[in-house]
Design a protein around this motif. Sequence first.
Motif, PDB file in Angstrom:
ATOM      1  N   ILE A   1       0.838  -1.202   0.000  1.00 25.00           N
ATOM      2  CA  ILE A   1       0.000   0.000   0.000  1.00 25.00           C
ATOM      3  C   ILE A   1       0.870   1.248   0.000  1.00 25.00           C
ATOM      4  O   ILE A   1       0.590   2.217  -0.721  1.00 25.00           O
ATOM      5  CB  ILE A   1      -0.950  -0.012   1.217  1.00 25.00           C
ATOM      6  CG1 ILE A   1      -1.955  -1.163   1.101  1.00 25.00           C
ATOM      7  CG2 ILE A   1      -1.674   1.324   1.351  1.00 25.00           C
ATOM      8  CD1 ILE A   1      -2.749  -1.407   2.362  1.00 25.00           C
ATOM      9  N   GLU A   2       1.951   1.230   0.781  1.00 23.24           N
ATOM     10  CA  GLU A   2       2.813   2.407   0.904  1.00 23.24           C
ATOM     11  C   GLU A   2       3.515   2.768  -0.399  1.00 23.24           C
ATOM     12  O   GLU A   2       3.984   3.891  -0.554  1.00 23.24           O
ATOM     13  CB  GLU A   2       3.844   2.192   2.011  1.00 23.24           C
ATOM     14  CG  GLU A   2       3.230   2.270   3.388  1.00 23.24           C
ATOM     15  CD  GLU A   2       4.195   1.902   4.508  1.00 23.24           C
ATOM     16  OE1 GLU A   2       5.234   1.245   4.230  1.00 23.24           O
ATOM     17  OE2 GLU A   2       3.893   2.273   5.657  1.00 23.24           O
ATOM     18  N   LYS A   3       3.571   1.841  -1.350  1.00 24.64           N
ATOM     19  CA  LYS A   3       4.151   2.153  -2.662  1.00 24.64           C
ATOM     20  C   LYS A   3       3.283   3.143  -3.435  1.00 24.64           C
ATOM     21  O   LYS A   3       3.752   3.801  -4.342  1.00 24.64           O
ATOM     22  CB  LYS A   3       4.335   0.876  -3.480  1.00 24.64           C
ATOM     23  CG  LYS A   3       5.436  -0.012  -2.963  1.00 24.64           C
ATOM     24  CD  LYS A   3       5.586  -1.241  -3.816  1.00 24.64           C
ATOM     25  CE  LYS A   3       6.703  -2.115  -3.257  1.00 24.64           C
ATOM     26  NZ  LYS A   3       6.911  -3.305  -4.075  1.00 24.64           N
ATOM     27  N   HIS A   4       1.995   3.228  -3.066  1.00 26.17           N
ATOM     28  CA  HIS A   4       1.055   4.074  -3.791  1.00 26.17           C
ATOM     29  C   HIS A   4       0.626   5.312  -3.007  1.00 26.17           C
ATOM     30  O   HIS A   4       0.346   6.345  -3.595  1.00 26.17           O
ATOM     31  CB  HIS A   4      -0.167   3.252  -4.203  1.00 26.17           C
ATOM     32  CG  HIS A   4       0.214   2.088  -5.072  1.00 26.17           C
ATOM     33  ND1 HIS A   4       0.556   2.228  -6.394  1.00 26.17           N
ATOM     34  CD2 HIS A   4       0.340   0.776  -4.780  1.00 26.17           C
ATOM     35  CE1 HIS A   4       0.869   1.044  -6.898  1.00 26.17           C
ATOM     36  NE2 HIS A   4       0.735   0.141  -5.931  1.00 26.17           N
ATOM     37  N   PHE A   5       0.528   5.194  -1.686  1.00 30.73           N
ATOM     38  CA  PHE A   5       0.161   6.336  -0.845  1.00 30.73           C
ATOM     39  C   PHE A   5       0.469   6.018   0.610  1.00 30.73           C
ATOM     40  O   PHE A   5       0.735   4.873   0.957  1.00 30.73           O
ATOM     41  CB  PHE A   5      -1.307   6.748  -1.029  1.00 30.73           C
ATOM     42  CG  PHE A   5      -2.305   5.705  -0.590  1.00 30.73           C
ATOM     43  CD1 PHE A   5      -2.827   5.721   0.690  1.00 30.73           C
ATOM     44  CD2 PHE A   5      -2.742   4.721  -1.464  1.00 30.73           C
ATOM     45  CE1 PHE A   5      -3.744   4.780   1.106  1.00 30.73           C
ATOM     46  CE2 PHE A   5      -3.654   3.776  -1.061  1.00 30.73           C
ATOM     47  CZ  PHE A   5      -4.160   3.806   0.221  1.00 30.73           C
TER      48      PHE A   5
END
Length: 93
Positions: free
Chosen positions: A38-42
């Motif tokens: 998830i952190e790769k996108h936001f």
Amino acid sequence: MEINHSVPWLDNSHPNYERWKRGRDLAIERGKFVQSLIEKHFNPTNLTILDLGSGEGGTSYTLSRNNFVVSLDYSFTRLKRHSQNFDKIDHYR
């Protein structure tokens, strides 16, 4: 007849304790993996998250550090385990 209300998967004297502990630890590692994806996108912070099919609660546990997480699973037993597994940790709700 005495009824024992202890939770066997949290009793370190139970013969299966280590196996169950590994399962809880793996659930948390899976949660960390999901969070990294998830952190790769936001930045997943201050969100309301619905964890469908939450299983042992590892993803819910991991994401609850900075978010409000609602766990949903078909198994009521697994949902009860969430609080029993993670109640001692102050940020888990």
